[in-house]
Design a protein around this motif. Structure first.
Motif, short mmCIF file in Angstrom:
data_model
loop_
_atom_site.label_atom_id
_atom_site.label_comp_id
_atom_site.label_asym_id
_atom_site.label_seq_id
_atom_site.Cartn_x
_atom_site.Cartn_y
_atom_site.Cartn_z
N ASN A 149 0.85 -1.18 0.00
CA ASN A 149 0.00 0.00 0.00
C ASN A 149 0.88 1.24 0.00
O ASN A 149 2.12 1.12 0.06
N ALA A 151 1.82 5.04 1.72
CA ALA A 151 1.74 5.91 2.90
C ALA A 151 2.78 7.01 2.74
O ALA A 151 3.61 6.98 1.82
N HIS A 206 -0.89 7.10 -7.46
CA HIS A 206 -0.81 8.18 -6.47
C HIS A 206 -2.05 9.07 -6.49
O HIS A 206 -2.34 9.74 -5.49
N PRO A 209 -5.98 7.06 -4.60
CA PRO A 209 -6.44 7.21 -3.21
C PRO A 209 -7.04 8.59 -2.95
O PRO A 209 -7.99 8.73 -2.16
N VAL A 272 5.24 9.62 -1.17
CA VAL A 272 4.11 8.75 -0.92
C VAL A 272 4.47 7.46 -1.63
O VAL A 272 4.47 7.39 -2.86
N ILE A 290 0.14 7.42 7.72
CA ILE A 290 -0.90 7.15 6.72
C ILE A 290 -1.15 8.41 5.88
O ILE A 290 -0.80 9.51 6.26
N MET A 291 -1.75 8.20 4.71
CA MET A 291 -2.01 9.31 3.81
C MET A 291 -3.02 10.28 4.40
O MET A 291 -3.89 9.88 5.19
N HIS A 301 -9.72 8.34 5.48
CA HIS A 301 -8.36 8.01 5.06
C HIS A 301 -8.39 6.72 4.25
O HIS A 301 -8.96 5.71 4.68
N THR A 303 -6.05 4.24 1.15
CA THR A 303 -4.81 4.00 0.43
C THR A 303 -5.15 3.05 -0.70
O THR A 303 -6.29 2.63 -0.86
N ASN A 375 -1.83 0.04 7.93
CA ASN A 375 -2.46 0.83 6.86
C ASN A 375 -3.31 -0.04 5.93
O ASN A 375 -4.14 0.49 5.18
#
Length: 428
Positions: A149, A151, A206, A209, A272, A290-291, A301, A303, A375
């Motif tokens: 994933n 992040a 990218h 998400p 990321v 986390i993103m 949130h 991903t 995540n």
């Protein structure tokens, strides 16, 4: 370790290859151990760990002899299709989850739906995203082999030097954008964020998400039309436009190879990225978070995950059963745990990912690994399992790049990509 999600020309010639295919592989079976061959792309630490597991299996199962053959992951679909055409398919192959719709069309691929319904498989112990990526209609074309994933990986020193508090689990994209701007110093060639900018699936990865976090979708509910050209899609792409064009805090990596190198040299504040890059960041002290998401968004949130699969081929009843049994053993919790601890790869099973001792050991091996494992609970959406996804990705990649380069506005770029998507889905 790098896990890209690219497509080869094999996808385009799938129909031709299948039209030329005969039945399954050779069913001739000699006496002695049942011999099966596994194709995989593991190298270095992963390769050593996988060889050790095969040796263990052969020692414990004297009626079977498993051998392995290295095949570059990016090339394996092409090789499998060629082998199927020549009636010499492997018994098991590691294949990208993004290929699932194409894999489902190969007659020799074993539908694992009946197998994994057996309680012994503990199918529900695999993460939901993995199971979804392995499912095409009513078929299950593989068993999870890898999960990852995205992040935030950030340079702690650059944050401290700029007087910025480290990212938190409640960060919004406004927080992210603000930090990136403060981390940028053109005179030093220093940027807040680096993004893969070759228009490939890595670029799209990218963006997706962000699209989901804004409340959007790639396609409509029945996968017949584009849905990313929505208010949510524009909102997500506008953030990239603001950072790349207005703030100039976004470094566009057109080679898609410079992320870890520039991060190590102190030129990039944030990536990321996935767990595969952690081992490369040996020159800096980094953190993982986390993103971010959009303030007040229903998307929360999120991903993206790119699960890959072990795919079984029917080369006669005896070999098929031996291959199924091997995959069942290989993906059982005990082997998932040992492989993760040996390689640093994220565990593919919930029970292993929730084992605190595993998380502690992964973090000791590569700091931040546990955050990537945790995540996985933020993987709420997967890419659509449609054959046309490579075309969709290409159109989206071009749209994202045109906006980040200042050549187009988000609404116009996404509208053009949506038309190309609709045409692909309609077979035009």
């Amino acid at each position: 370790m790098t896990h890209t999600r690219l497509w080869t020309a094999a996808v385009a010639v799938l129909a031709f290859i299948l039209a030329a295919c005969g039945g399954g592989g050779s069913s001739s079976e000699s006496s002695g151990p049942t011999k099966i061959v596994v194709w995989h792309g593991y190298q270095d630490t992963e390769g050593d760990a996988f060889k050790a597991l095969i040796a263990q299996y052969n020692k414990e199962h004297t009626d079977v002899e498993v051998s392995e053959l290295y095949s570059s992951n990016d090339q394996v679909l092409q090789k499998v299709l060629t082998a199927v055409r020549g009636n010499s398919a492997p018994d098991v192959a590691y294949m990208f989850g993004s290929w699932s719709p194409n894999i489902a069309k190969i007659p020799q691929v074993v539908d694992m739906a009946k197998e994994v319904s057996d309680p012994d498989w503990k199918w529900d112990d695999f993460y939901q995203s993995e199971r979804t990526a392995a499912t095409v209609g009513d078929k299950i074309v593989g068993v999870p082999a890898l999960v990852d994933n995205l992040a935030i990986v950030y340079n702690k020193k650059l944050f401290a030097d700029a007087g910025i508090e480290p990212p938190t689990p409640t960060w919004t994209w406004d927080d992210f954008r603000s930090a990136a701007a403060k981390l940028t110093d053109a005179s030093k060639g220093q940027y807040g964020w680096l993004i893969p900018a070759d228009g490939s699936e890595d670029t799209v990865w990218h963006y997706l998400p962000m699209l989901w976090e804004a409340g959007g979708s790639i396609l409509n509910s029945d996968n017949t039309k584009a849905a990313f050209n929505s208010e949510a899609g524009i909102k997500a792409l506008t953030v990239l436009q603001q950072m790349a064009v207005n703030d100039k805090s976004l470094y566009l990596d057109t080679t898609n190879e410079n992320g870890p190198k520039l991060m190590n040299s102190g030129k990039i504040g944030m990536l990321v990225t996935g767990p595969w890059d952690l081992a490369s960041l040996s020159d800096i002290e980094y953190g993982v978070q986390i993103m971010p998401t959009f303030a007040g968004s229903s998307g929360a949130h999120q991903t993206i995950s790119g699960p890959d699969n072990w795919v079984v081929f029917d080369n006669g009843d005896k070999k098929k059963q031996a291959a199924i049994d091997f995959v069942k053993w290989l993906t059982a919790p005990e082997q998932v745990k040992s492989f993760s601890l040996a390689t640093g790869d994220l565990p593919t099973r919930l029970s292993v990912g929730q084992d605190k001792s595993v998380l502690d050991q992964l973090n000791q091996k590569l700091p931040g690994s546990a955050t990537f494992v945790e995540n996985l609970s933020n993987v709420k959406t997967v890419r659509p399992t449609v054959e046309q996804y490579p075309d969709i990705s290409e159109a989206l990649g071009q749209a994202i790049m045109s906006v980040m380069l200042g050549e187009a506005q988000p609404a116009d770029a996404l509208g053009k990509a949506a038309q190309a998507t609709d045409d692909a889905l309609a077979g035009k």
